[in-house]
Design an enzyme around this catalytic site. Structure first.
Site, PDB file in Angstrom:
ATOM      1  N   ARG A 123       0.842  -1.206   0.000  1.00 62.99           N
ATOM      2  CA  ARG A 123       0.000   0.000   0.000  1.00 62.99           C
ATOM      3  C   ARG A 123       0.875   1.253   0.000  1.00 62.99           C
ATOM      4  O   ARG A 123       0.583   2.225  -0.694  1.00 62.99           O
ATOM      5  CB  ARG A 123      -0.949  -0.015   1.204  1.00 62.99           C
ATOM      6  CG  ARG A 123      -2.000  -1.113   1.132  1.00 62.99           C
ATOM      7  CD  ARG A 123      -3.055  -0.952   2.217  1.00 62.99           C
ATOM      8  NE  ARG A 123      -2.555  -1.167   3.569  1.00 62.99           N
ATOM      9  CZ  ARG A 123      -2.512  -2.331   4.187  1.00 62.99           C
ATOM     10  NH1 ARG A 123      -2.921  -3.434   3.559  1.00 62.99           N
ATOM     11  NH2 ARG A 123      -2.063  -2.439   5.440  1.00 62.99           N
ATOM     12  N   LYS A 128     -11.062  15.773   5.741  1.00 63.84           N
ATOM     13  CA  LYS A 128     -12.286  15.451   5.014  1.00 63.84           C
ATOM     14  C   LYS A 128     -13.207  14.615   5.888  1.00 63.84           C
ATOM     15  O   LYS A 128     -12.758  13.717   6.597  1.00 63.84           O
ATOM     16  CB  LYS A 128     -11.953  14.678   3.737  1.00 63.84           C
ATOM     17  CG  LYS A 128     -13.187  14.326   2.908  1.00 63.84           C
ATOM     18  CD  LYS A 128     -12.861  13.293   1.844  1.00 63.84           C
ATOM     19  CE  LYS A 128     -14.133  12.807   1.189  1.00 63.84           C
ATOM     20  NZ  LYS A 128     -13.935  11.592   0.395  1.00 63.84           N
ATOM     21  N   LYS A 164     -17.844  20.478  -0.420  1.00 59.95           N
ATOM     22  CA  LYS A 164     -17.818  19.490  -1.504  1.00 59.95           C
ATOM     23  C   LYS A 164     -19.251  18.963  -1.682  1.00 59.95           C
ATOM     24  O   LYS A 164     -19.658  18.008  -1.015  1.00 59.95           O
ATOM     25  CB  LYS A 164     -16.868  18.340  -1.189  1.00 59.95           C
ATOM     26  CG  LYS A 164     -16.732  17.330  -2.334  1.00 59.95           C
ATOM     27  CD  LYS A 164     -15.746  16.227  -1.969  1.00 59.95           C
ATOM     28  CE  LYS A 164     -15.518  15.291  -3.147  1.00 59.95           C
ATOM     29  NZ  LYS A 164     -16.729  14.517  -3.521  1.00 59.95           N
TER      30      LYS A 164
END
Length: 231
Positions: free
Chosen positions: A46, A137, A220
């Site tokens: 990853r 976020k 957003k």
């Protein structure tokens, strides 16, 4: 809270011709992608995958204004020992962090969800800032269906978004506020517009109540669009 600095980061995040790279797939989500190409999902694989993107210097410097990271990634170092956050900074992009912890069923509201993660968020944000994160976020999801969304679902998700945003700004981190009305279902565009309007109105009402500085955040929103199953 230094509003001038928050506004400066927010402006840089929406720089003309650039976008934000979402590299915040959870371990479960990225495993599905790796499985499709027969790559084992390990901490190292990853890291290597994300390092490959962050070292794409021309693409990063020309087109990426910020990078949303997963919790695992923000603490990782590249093979040569350079923190991945530093690779992002060296490209001219801003490191960010996904801080919500996913969704859970909303009590007494069948078919609806609440985004969780506010517990201990204040302390986590302090640590993320020290590590280099300058924005965060949090995604709330609102589904459209028979008898939903309920007033309850809209209210609790808007409230959580506003609480998160206030905590971020206190930690000198720009919050991305994402109240997403999903495009699943068979509703038409007018129904999506009506629900989106209700969700945004409630979200900004809650932001005002929590004294969030709009100049120091990013909204957003979803598109007003017919559902995937709409005829």
């Amino acid at each position: 809270m230094n509003l001038a600095d928050l506004n400066k980061v927010a402006q840089a995040m929406v720089a003309s011709g650039k976008g934000i790279l979402a590299a915040d797939e959870s371990s479960g989500t990225i495993k599905k992608r790796f499985d499709a190409i027969k790559v084992e999902s390990t901490e190292d694989s990853r890291r290597d995958y994300r390092e490959m993107m962050f070292r794409s210097k021309d693409a990063m410097s020309k087109y990426i204004s910020g990078v949303i990271l997963f919790d695992e990634t923000i603490w990782q170092k590249a093979k040569d020992g350079t923190p991945l956050v530093k690779l992002i900074e060296q490209s001219g992009a801003i490191p960010g962090i996904k801080v919500d912890e996913g969704t859970q069923p909303l009590p007494n509201c069948p078919g609806e969800l609440i985004t969780v993660g506010l517990d201990k968020l204040a302390g986590r944000l302090v640590d993320y800032y020290k590590q280099g994160a300058r924005f965060a976020k949090w995604r709330a999801v609102i589904d459209i269906g028979k008898d939903i969304p309920s007033m309850t679902a809209i209210h609790v998700n808007a409230h959580a978004l506003a609480r998160y945003a206030a905590l971020c700004q206190t930690a000198q981190i720009v919050p991305i506020v994402e109240p997403e009305v999903l495009m699943d279902g068979d509703h038409d565009i007018d129904r999506c517009y009506e629900v989106t309007q209700r969700v945004l109105n409630k979200t900004f009402q809650e932001l005002r109540i929590q004294r969030v500085a709009l100049e120091g955040m990013i909204l957003k929103p979803n598109m007003a669009i017919s559902g995937k199953k709409s005829t």
